[in-house]
Design a protein around this motif. Structure first.
Motif, PDB file in Angstrom:
ATOM      1  N   GLN A 141       0.833  -1.226   0.000  1.00 31.96           N
ATOM      2  CA  GLN A 141       0.000   0.000   0.000  1.00 31.96           C
ATOM      3  C   GLN A 141       0.853   1.255   0.000  1.00 31.96           C
ATOM      4  O   GLN A 141       0.625   2.188  -0.772  1.00 31.96           O
ATOM      5  CB  GLN A 141      -0.846   0.040   1.266  1.00 31.96           C
ATOM      6  CG  GLN A 141      -2.218  -0.549   1.110  1.00 31.96           C
ATOM      7  CD  GLN A 141      -2.902  -0.683   2.457  1.00 31.96           C
ATOM      8  OE1 GLN A 141      -2.628   0.096   3.377  1.00 31.96           O
ATOM      9  NE2 GLN A 141      -3.766  -1.671   2.580  1.00 31.96           N
ATOM     10  N   LYS A 142       1.866   1.259   0.877  1.00 26.34           N
ATOM     11  CA  LYS A 142       2.714   2.461   0.994  1.00 26.34           C
ATOM     12  C   LYS A 142       3.548   2.677  -0.271  1.00 26.34           C
ATOM     13  O   LYS A 142       3.756   3.808  -0.704  1.00 26.34           O
ATOM     14  CB  LYS A 142       3.621   2.358   2.227  1.00 26.34           C
ATOM     15  CG  LYS A 142       2.836   2.549   3.513  1.00 26.34           C
ATOM     16  CD  LYS A 142       3.724   2.389   4.719  1.00 26.34           C
ATOM     17  CE  LYS A 142       2.880   2.370   5.988  1.00 26.34           C
ATOM     18  NZ  LYS A 142       3.492   1.608   7.066  1.00 26.34           N
ATOM     19  N   LEU A 143       4.022   1.581  -0.846  1.00 26.46           N
ATOM     20  CA  LEU A 143       4.809   1.683  -2.076  1.00 26.46           C
ATOM     21  C   LEU A 143       3.946   2.274  -3.193  1.00 26.46           C
ATOM     22  O   LEU A 143       4.382   3.134  -3.961  1.00 26.46           O
ATOM     23  CB  LEU A 143       5.289   0.280  -2.466  1.00 26.46           C
ATOM     24  CG  LEU A 143       6.342   0.185  -3.554  1.00 26.46           C
ATOM     25  CD1 LEU A 143       7.680   0.703  -3.069  1.00 26.46           C
ATOM     26  CD2 LEU A 143       6.498  -1.268  -4.023  1.00 26.46           C
ATOM     27  N   ARG A 144       2.720   1.811  -3.244  1.00 33.69           N
ATOM     28  CA  ARG A 144       1.774   2.294  -4.246  1.00 33.69           C
ATOM     29  C   ARG A 144       1.548   3.811  -4.075  1.00 33.69           C
ATOM     30  O   ARG A 144       1.509   4.558  -5.041  1.00 33.69           O
ATOM     31  CB  ARG A 144       0.464   1.525  -4.070  1.00 33.69           C
ATOM     32  CG  ARG A 144      -0.643   1.895  -5.019  1.00 33.69           C
ATOM     33  CD  ARG A 144      -0.316   1.446  -6.392  1.00 33.69           C
ATOM     34  NE  ARG A 144      -1.485   1.350  -7.228  1.00 33.69           N
ATOM     35  CZ  ARG A 144      -1.418   1.102  -8.514  1.00 33.69           C
ATOM     36  NH1 ARG A 144      -0.266   0.925  -9.099  1.00 33.69           N
ATOM     37  NH2 ARG A 144      -2.506   1.023  -9.230  1.00 33.69           N
ATOM     38  N   GLN A 145       1.401   4.216  -2.801  1.00 33.48           N
ATOM     39  CA  GLN A 145       1.186   5.655  -2.549  1.00 33.48           C
ATOM     40  C   GLN A 145       2.416   6.455  -2.932  1.00 33.48           C
ATOM     41  O   GLN A 145       2.339   7.490  -3.577  1.00 33.48           O
ATOM     42  CB  GLN A 145       0.905   5.899  -1.064  1.00 33.48           C
ATOM     43  CG  GLN A 145      -0.552   5.706  -0.693  1.00 33.48           C
ATOM     44  CD  GLN A 145      -0.738   5.529   0.806  1.00 33.48           C
ATOM     45  OE1 GLN A 145       0.186   5.794   1.597  1.00 33.48           O
ATOM     46  NE2 GLN A 145      -1.902   5.065   1.198  1.00 33.48           N
ATOM     47  N   LYS A 146       3.590   5.937  -2.556  1.00 35.19           N
ATOM     48  CA  LYS A 146       4.831   6.684  -2.778  1.00 35.19           C
ATOM     49  C   LYS A 146       5.138   6.823  -4.269  1.00 35.19           C
ATOM     50  O   LYS A 146       5.638   7.855  -4.706  1.00 35.19           O
ATOM     51  CB  LYS A 146       5.980   5.958  -2.060  1.00 35.19           C
ATOM     52  CG  LYS A 146       7.257   6.749  -2.032  1.00 35.19           C
ATOM     53  CD  LYS A 146       8.282   6.150  -1.081  1.00 35.19           C
ATOM     54  CE  LYS A 146       9.604   6.897  -1.226  1.00 35.19           C
ATOM     55  NZ  LYS A 146      10.706   6.221  -0.570  1.00 35.19           N
TER      56      LYS A 146
END
Ligand SMILES: Cc1ncc(COP(=O)(O)O)c(C=O)c1O
Length: 362
Positions: A154-159
């Motif tokens: 999820q965080k990678l996708r956001q970043k």
């Protein structure tokens, strides 16, 4: 050829359960294997499976579902359809590394972040060049037994929200829940978590990936015959067909398996996988001759456990298992002589794992 074993803990091809054997018998008895892949009968089977997959994994309507031959073909198709020049791969073992090699083999530049075997990349503290068009990662690295936590995805996708993301879920899907919106492409084959025979691959392809592939096609960049536009054409207009003559048996079996998982509840299947994995890791952590290869418990795979035994113990336990007609899967590549890998897929029963533990109890 004689029967090789009664029970296998191999991480794939995996043990086929009795219900799947019954499905195979049903498909054979009813001539499903001989229907034309350009006819109405195949369309019915394929549509059933596409719908069942869509429902089970909540695959959004604007994601295409394609049947391929394998996860390996998924690498090839991504490399040709999604990358003009540059990609970025998180590498933490053989399969994540193979995707990077595949990209290179198609003449693309693939930047890599490489974690040592048994460890996971620090995904959020790596600089991914802005020129990378695609990020690749392997959800469950079957060669080493590390899994990327859901919140990291999820965080990678956001970043990196502007970059396409392709995730290999070959050895996790079927045994866990996934949020399909969190990546542009998900791909897998069927001989692992699904508990089915080998020889079928599936791709979920989101709208941004479709658009990228079409943009490359309009620039006349070579994508080969298996491009998303051709694949989409075969599936469109209610045909649910494929470019190639597909693995009709496995497509049928996958649909049936999805329906069963829907009834059990994917979250229940996932929870059971986690509980069983935790029990197995505790067992091997307190074992005098064995230890989990992955030291950090937060990234240990619940789906495919890699256990370090050393050469002598490995021979001893493998022989003991084989006397009972049980197969223990070997470690991958350089870990072959010293490690085993144990599948923790839904097709295996709690009784199977009691039998496994007994092998290691003396
Ligand atoms: C994580 C992962 N990706 C890809 C593959 C390749 O799958 P296939 O042999 O079905 O192409 C495997 C096979 O073990 C795998 O474990």
């Amino acid at each position: 050829m004689k029967k090789p074993f009664d029970l296998t803990f191999s991480v794939g091809p995996t043990q086929i359960s009795q219900v799947v054997k019954d499905d195979i018998a049903h498909a054979v008895a009813n001539n499903f294997l001989s229907v034309s892949h350009r006819g109405e009968d195949f369309t019915q089977i394929s549509e059933m499976t596409v719908n069942a997959l869509r429902q089970l994994y909540n695959v959004p309507e604007d994601y295409r579902i394609f049947f391929t031959t394998s996860a390996t073909e998924g690498w090839e198709i991504c490399a040709r359809n999604l990358v003009e020049k540059e990609a970025f791969s998180f590498v933490c073992g053989h399969f994540s590394s193979a995707f990077a090699h595949c990209l290179n083999s198609w003449g693309k530049t693939c930047h890599e972040d490489v974690a040592p075997w048994g460890e996971l990349n620090d995904h959020l503290n790596v600089d991914i060049p802005q020129t990378a068009e695609l990020i690749t990662l392997c959800h469950n690295e079957t060669s080493t037994g590390v899994t990327v936590p859901d919140d990291t995805i999820q965080k990678l996708r956001q970043k990196y929200s502007d970059c396409l993301l392709a995730i290999d879920v070959t050895s996790s899907i079927g045994a866990c829940n996934l949020d399909i919106n969190q990546a542009d492409v998900w791909y897998f084959s069927t001989q692992k978590g699904w508990g089915l025979p080998s020889g079928l691959g599936v791709m979920f392809v989101g709208p941004r990936a479709m658009a990228k592939s079409k943009a490359m096609l309009s620039k006349h960049l070579p994508q080969g015959f298996f491009n998303f536009t051709n694949m989409e054409k075969q599936m469109a207009d209610g045909k649910y067909q494929t470019i190639q003559t597909p693995n009709i048996l496995n497509i049928y079996l996958l649909g049936q398996q999805c329906k069963r998982l829907q009834q059990t509840g994917l979250q229940n299947v996932h929870n059971k996988t986690l509980v069983r994995a935790s029990d197995l890791y505790n067992f091997f952590e307190s074992h005098p001759n064995a230890k989990p290869f992955v030291e950090d418990p937060t990234v240990r795979s619940p789906f495919s456990l890699c256990i370090e035994l050393g050469e002598e113990n490995l021979t001893h336990y493998k022989q003991k298992a084989s006397q009972q007609k049980i197969e223990l899967g070997s470690g991958y590549g350089k870990l072959k002589k010293t490690h085993i890998r144990i599948a923790n897929y839904p097709a295996l029963t709690d009784t199977d794992f009691e039998i496994l533990k007994e092998i290691f109890e003396s």
